[in-house]
Write a protein that holds these residues in place. Structure first.
Motif, mmCIF file in Angstrom:
data_model
loop_
_atom_site.group_PDB
_atom_site.id
_atom_site.type_symbol
_atom_site.label_atom_id
_atom_site.label_comp_id
_atom_site.label_asym_id
_atom_site.label_seq_id
_atom_site.Cartn_x
_atom_site.Cartn_y
_atom_site.Cartn_z
ATOM 1 N N LYS A 1 0.831 -1.205 0.000
ATOM 2 C CA LYS A 1 0.000 0.000 0.000
ATOM 3 C C LYS A 1 0.870 1.261 0.000
ATOM 4 O O LYS A 1 0.570 2.227 -0.708
ATOM 5 N N ILE A 2 1.943 1.243 0.773
ATOM 6 C CA ILE A 2 2.872 2.381 0.779
ATOM 7 C C ILE A 2 3.513 2.535 -0.596
ATOM 8 O O ILE A 2 3.607 3.647 -1.133
ATOM 9 N N GLU B 1 1.162 19.137 -8.584
ATOM 10 C CA GLU B 1 -0.174 19.319 -8.033
ATOM 11 C C GLU B 1 -0.216 18.914 -6.569
ATOM 12 O O GLU B 1 0.789 18.536 -5.984
ATOM 13 N N LYS B 2 -1.396 18.997 -5.992
ATOM 14 C CA LYS B 2 -1.577 18.772 -4.553
ATOM 15 C C LYS B 2 -2.464 17.552 -4.303
ATOM 16 O O LYS B 2 -3.342 17.252 -5.097
ATOM 17 N N ALA B 3 -2.219 16.908 -3.150
ATOM 18 C CA ALA B 3 -2.992 15.718 -2.804
ATOM 19 C C ALA B 3 -3.360 15.726 -1.328
ATOM 20 O O ALA B 3 -2.584 16.153 -0.481
ATOM 21 N N ILE B 4 -4.552 15.215 -1.061
ATOM 22 C CA ILE B 4 -4.973 14.894 0.298
ATOM 23 C C ILE B 4 -4.830 13.382 0.420
ATOM 24 O O ILE B 4 -5.235 12.639 -0.471
ATOM 25 N N ILE B 5 -4.244 12.941 1.532
ATOM 26 C CA ILE B 5 -4.231 11.516 1.839
ATOM 27 C C ILE B 5 -5.101 11.313 3.070
ATOM 28 O O ILE B 5 -4.810 11.847 4.136
ATOM 29 N N PHE B 6 -6.198 10.581 2.902
ATOM 30 C CA PHE B 6 -7.032 10.210 4.038
ATOM 31 C C PHE B 6 -6.469 8.934 4.635
ATOM 32 O O PHE B 6 -6.268 7.945 3.926
ATOM 33 N N CYS B 7 -6.215 8.973 5.925
ATOM 34 C CA CYS B 7 -5.559 7.861 6.603
ATOM 35 C C CYS B 7 -6.127 7.758 8.018
ATOM 36 O O CYS B 7 -6.149 8.749 8.751
ATOM 37 N N VAL B 8 -6.566 6.588 8.409
ATOM 38 C CA VAL B 8 -7.289 6.393 9.662
ATOM 39 C C VAL B 8 -6.382 6.443 10.890
ATOM 40 O O VAL B 8 -6.647 7.181 11.832
ATOM 41 N N TYR B 9 -5.326 5.652 10.898
ATOM 42 C CA TYR B 9 -4.538 5.463 12.118
ATOM 43 C C TYR B 9 -3.407 6.488 12.249
ATOM 44 O O TYR B 9 -2.701 6.773 11.285
ATOM 45 N N GLY C 1 -16.482 19.707 9.133
ATOM 46 C CA GLY C 1 -16.663 21.036 8.570
ATOM 47 C C GLY C 1 -15.447 21.607 7.866
ATOM 48 O O GLY C 1 -15.372 22.811 7.658
ATOM 49 N N LEU C 2 -14.491 20.781 7.481
ATOM 50 C CA LEU C 2 -13.316 21.281 6.769
ATOM 51 C C LEU C 2 -13.581 21.257 5.273
ATOM 52 O O LEU C 2 -14.209 20.345 4.754
ATOM 53 N N ASN C 3 -13.048 22.256 4.604
ATOM 54 C CA ASN C 3 -13.221 22.366 3.165
ATOM 55 C C ASN C 3 -11.846 22.594 2.545
ATOM 56 O O ASN C 3 -11.240 23.644 2.747
ATOM 57 N N VAL C 4 -11.354 21.613 1.816
ATOM 58 C CA VAL C 4 -10.043 21.704 1.199
ATOM 59 C C VAL C 4 -10.257 21.777 -0.306
ATOM 60 O O VAL C 4 -10.587 20.782 -0.945
ATOM 61 N N THR C 5 -10.076 22.955 -0.863
ATOM 62 C CA THR C 5 -10.328 23.139 -2.290
ATOM 63 C C THR C 5 -9.058 23.132 -3.123
ATOM 64 O O THR C 5 -9.134 23.048 -4.345
ATOM 65 N N ALA C 6 -7.892 23.199 -2.486
ATOM 66 C CA ALA C 6 -6.635 23.296 -3.231
ATOM 67 C C ALA C 6 -6.146 21.968 -3.786
ATOM 68 O O ALA C 6 -5.273 21.940 -4.645
ATOM 69 N N ALA C 7 -6.685 20.852 -3.307
ATOM 70 C CA ALA C 7 -6.193 19.540 -3.721
ATOM 71 C C ALA C 7 -6.756 19.148 -5.092
ATOM 72 O O ALA C 7 -7.934 19.321 -5.358
ATOM 73 N N ASN C 8 -5.878 18.638 -5.952
ATOM 74 C CA ASN C 8 -6.285 18.102 -7.231
ATOM 75 C C ASN C 8 -6.543 16.602 -7.142
ATOM 76 O O ASN C 8 -7.146 16.016 -8.028
ATOM 77 N N HIS C 9 -6.010 15.960 -6.086
ATOM 78 C CA HIS C 9 -6.054 14.506 -5.965
ATOM 79 C C HIS C 9 -6.405 14.111 -4.534
ATOM 80 O O HIS C 9 -6.027 14.793 -3.581
ATOM 81 N N VAL C 10 -7.089 12.982 -4.395
ATOM 82 C CA VAL C 10 -7.430 12.423 -3.090
ATOM 83 C C VAL C 10 -7.004 10.959 -3.096
ATOM 84 O O VAL C 10 -7.339 10.217 -4.010
ATOM 85 N N ILE C 11 -6.259 10.578 -2.064
ATOM 86 C CA ILE C 11 -5.834 9.195 -1.902
ATOM 87 C C ILE C 11 -6.445 8.678 -0.600
ATOM 88 O O ILE C 11 -6.263 9.281 0.441
ATOM 89 N N HIS C 12 -7.176 7.583 -0.689
ATOM 90 C CA HIS C 12 -7.714 6.933 0.497
ATOM 91 C C HIS C 12 -6.752 5.807 0.857
ATOM 92 O O HIS C 12 -6.784 4.758 0.240
ATOM 93 N N PHE C 13 -5.887 6.068 1.835
ATOM 94 C CA PHE C 13 -4.847 5.111 2.196
ATOM 95 C C PHE C 13 -5.438 3.999 3.029
ATOM 96 O O PHE C 13 -6.100 4.202 3.997
#
Length: 169
Positions: free
Chosen positions: A64-65, A80-88, A157-169
């Protein structure tokens, strides 16, 4: 999966099945969490401080890494920019460390430890950042950037508009 990761995954399933077969139906929740952690990295299920594990060993420990780094490599090439959603939290810190090493950029982490509001702003000290300040800095930095967010904390209630990509880790 790397062989050690796959072996750990299989052994967790086997142990979990035995617990469930013995009537411990609550074991399924623990099993699911452990499988998620071993999928992030088998090192997270050991009594090992991943801060003391070499970067190359962290990367080699988890398919996964490795896949996440391939995706980030493409995003980096595009600037570009990315958000990585990560639980732990352990996984968040591990990813932060790897990304700092690979891209000489330290992503901010937004999770339950991140302040909702902050009256003091001290640069480069993450504990003094509010969630909104971290998002604002993420968007303000030109070019490639990554922010790591807990799906739970980010859903408040967070709004992140700058990211071009989202990764669900």
């Amino acid at each position: 999966m790397a062989p050690a990761q796959e072996q750990k995954y299989i052994s967790l399933i086997s142990a979990g099945q035995k617990e469930i077969a013995n009537g411990n139906h609550k074991a399924i929740l623990t099993l699911l969490q452990d499988l998620h952690r071993v999928s992030d990295s088998p090192l997270l299920t050991e009594n090992i401080d991943v801060e003391n594990v070499g970067i190359h060993d962290l990367i080699a420990s988890s398919a996964k890494i490795q896949t996440t780094l391939e995706i980030l490599g493409n995003i980096h090439a595009l600037g570009e920019k990315a958000i990585i959603f990560c639980v732990y939290k352990e996984s968040q810190r591990m990813l932060q460390r790897i990304i700092r090493y690979k891209y000489q950029s330290t992503p901010k982490i937004i999770n339950g430890d991140t302040k909702v509001l902050s009256t003091t702003r001290v640069r480069d000290i993450e504990a003094n950042y509010s969630r909104q300040q971290a998002i604002d800095d993420f968007g303000a930095k030109p070019g490639f950037n990554v922010i790591i967010m807990s799906p739970i904390a980010a859903g408040m209630g967070l709004n992140v508009t700058a990211a071009n990509h989202v990764i669900h880790f």
